[in-house]
Scaffold this motif. Structure first.
Motif, PDB file in Angstrom:
ATOM      1  N   GLY A   1       0.824  -1.208   0.000  1.00  0.00           N
ATOM      2  CA  GLY A   1       0.000   0.000   0.000  1.00  0.00           C
ATOM      3  C   GLY A   1       0.857   1.256   0.000  1.00  0.00           C
ATOM      4  N   LEU A   2       1.939   1.250   0.773  1.00  0.00           N
ATOM      5  CA  LEU A   2       2.847   2.398   0.794  1.00  0.00           C
ATOM      6  C   LEU A   2       3.605   2.532  -0.525  1.00  0.00           C
ATOM      7  CD1 LEU A   2       4.185   2.106   4.443  1.00  0.00           C
ATOM      8  CD2 LEU A   2       2.521   3.741   3.541  1.00  0.00           C
ATOM      9  N   ILE A   3       3.951   1.406  -1.140  1.00  0.00           N
ATOM     10  CA  ILE A   3       4.585   1.459  -2.463  1.00  0.00           C
ATOM     11  C   ILE A   3       3.605   2.055  -3.475  1.00  0.00           C
ATOM     12  CG2 ILE A   3       5.439   0.044  -4.378  1.00  0.00           C
ATOM     13  CD1 ILE A   3       6.701  -1.795  -2.208  1.00  0.00           C
ATOM     14  N   GLY A   4       2.338   1.669  -3.392  1.00  0.00           N
ATOM     15  CA  GLY A   4       1.315   2.262  -4.261  1.00  0.00           C
ATOM     16  C   GLY A   4       1.203   3.758  -4.047  1.00  0.00           C
ATOM     17  N   PHE A   5       1.319   4.200  -2.793  1.00  0.00           N
ATOM     18  CA  PHE A   5       1.301   5.630  -2.481  1.00  0.00           C
ATOM     19  C   PHE A   5       2.471   6.328  -3.173  1.00  0.00           C
ATOM     20  CE2 PHE A   5       3.322   8.840   0.263  1.00  0.00           C
ATOM     21  CZ  PHE A   5       2.398   9.858   0.119  1.00  0.00           C
ATOM     22  N   LEU A   6       3.656   5.728  -3.097  1.00  0.00           N
ATOM     23  CA  LEU A   6       4.827   6.329  -3.733  1.00  0.00           C
ATOM     24  C   LEU A   6       4.667   6.401  -5.252  1.00  0.00           C
ATOM     25  CD1 LEU A   6       7.703   4.717  -1.634  1.00  0.00           C
ATOM     26  CD2 LEU A   6       6.838   7.070  -1.517  1.00  0.00           C
ATOM     27  N   ILE A   7       4.095   5.371  -5.835  1.00  0.00           N
ATOM     28  CA  ILE A   7       3.859   5.380  -7.286  1.00  0.00           C
ATOM     29  C   ILE A   7       2.850   6.485  -7.634  1.00  0.00           C
ATOM     30  CG2 ILE A   7       2.931   4.072  -9.235  1.00  0.00           C
ATOM     31  CD1 ILE A   7       4.110   1.544  -7.860  1.00  0.00           C
ATOM     32  N   ASP A   8       1.796   6.614  -6.828  1.00  0.00           N
ATOM     33  CA  ASP A   8       0.828   7.701  -7.025  1.00  0.00           C
ATOM     34  C   ASP A   8       1.525   9.056  -6.957  1.00  0.00           C
ATOM     35  OD1 ASP A   8      -1.793   6.909  -7.599  1.00  0.00           O
ATOM     36  OD2 ASP A   8      -2.151   6.308  -5.526  1.00  0.00           O
ATOM     37  N   ARG A   9       2.417   9.182  -6.038  1.00  0.00           N
ATOM     38  CA  ARG A   9       3.146  10.442  -5.824  1.00  0.00           C
ATOM     39  C   ARG A   9       4.031  10.768  -7.031  1.00  0.00           C
ATOM     40  NH1 ARG A   9       3.603  14.928  -2.439  1.00  0.00           N
ATOM     41  NH2 ARG A   9       5.788  15.387  -2.166  1.00  0.00           N
ATOM     42  N   ILE A  10       4.666   9.750  -7.598  1.00  0.00           N
ATOM     43  CA  ILE A  10       5.537   9.957  -8.757  1.00  0.00           C
ATOM     44  C   ILE A  10       4.720  10.316  -9.985  1.00  0.00           C
ATOM     45  CG2 ILE A  10       7.102   8.797 -10.349  1.00  0.00           C
ATOM     46  CD1 ILE A  10       8.163   7.244  -7.897  1.00  0.00           C
ATOM     47  N   ILE A  11       3.602   9.618 -10.163  1.00  0.00           N
ATOM     48  CA  ILE A  11       2.745   9.874 -11.332  1.00  0.00           C
ATOM     49  C   ILE A  11       2.073  11.207 -11.153  1.00  0.00           C
ATOM     50  CG2 ILE A  11       0.678   9.122 -12.557  1.00  0.00           C
ATOM     51  CD1 ILE A  11       1.428   6.274 -11.888  1.00  0.00           C
TER      52      ILE A  11
END
Length: 115
Positions: free
Chosen positions: A105-115
């Motif tokens: 879930g935190l990795i998904g947050f980071l990907i959201d942040r990058i995108i």
């Protein structure tokens, strides 16, 4: 309603990653631990979003900004630890699945942040 860090209303990639992790564990018997870990990461995301929204919409000096940052970090770490322990000790969830749900879930947050 809170705003996400990247400006959208929903952290789309994070939600998709949590759903995939929960579905993966659902195929092997239990999905609740992974979903609970994902829920913890969503709470963390909401707290980050609220703090950033508050900082952007207030005229504050550097000292107040640092105080707000430190306060938010301690609050988030306390709540993540609290919910994690509740899941392990009170709800008796699988620690492996809970950790994977939280981490992905935190990795998904980071990907959201990058995108």
């Amino acid at each position: 309603m809170t705003h996400s860090v990247n400006g959208d209303k929903l952290p789309k990639v994070q939600l998709i990653v949590i759903f995939i992790m929960s579905f993966y564990f659902f195929m092997y018997g239990s999905w609740t631990s992974a979903a609970y870990g994902g829920m913890i990461s969503l709470i963390n995301t909401a707290l980050i979003s609220m703090a950033i929204y508050k900082q952007r919409n207030k005229a504050i000096n550097a000292e107040e900004s640092v105080k707000m940052l430190v306060s938010n970090v301690f609050t988030r770490m306390f709540l993540v630890s609290f919910f994690f322990l509740v899941g392990l000790l009170l709800l008796d969830l699988n620690s492996y699945e809970l950790i994977l749900g939280l981490v992905f879930g935190l990795i998904g947050f980071l990907i959201d942040r990058i995108i």
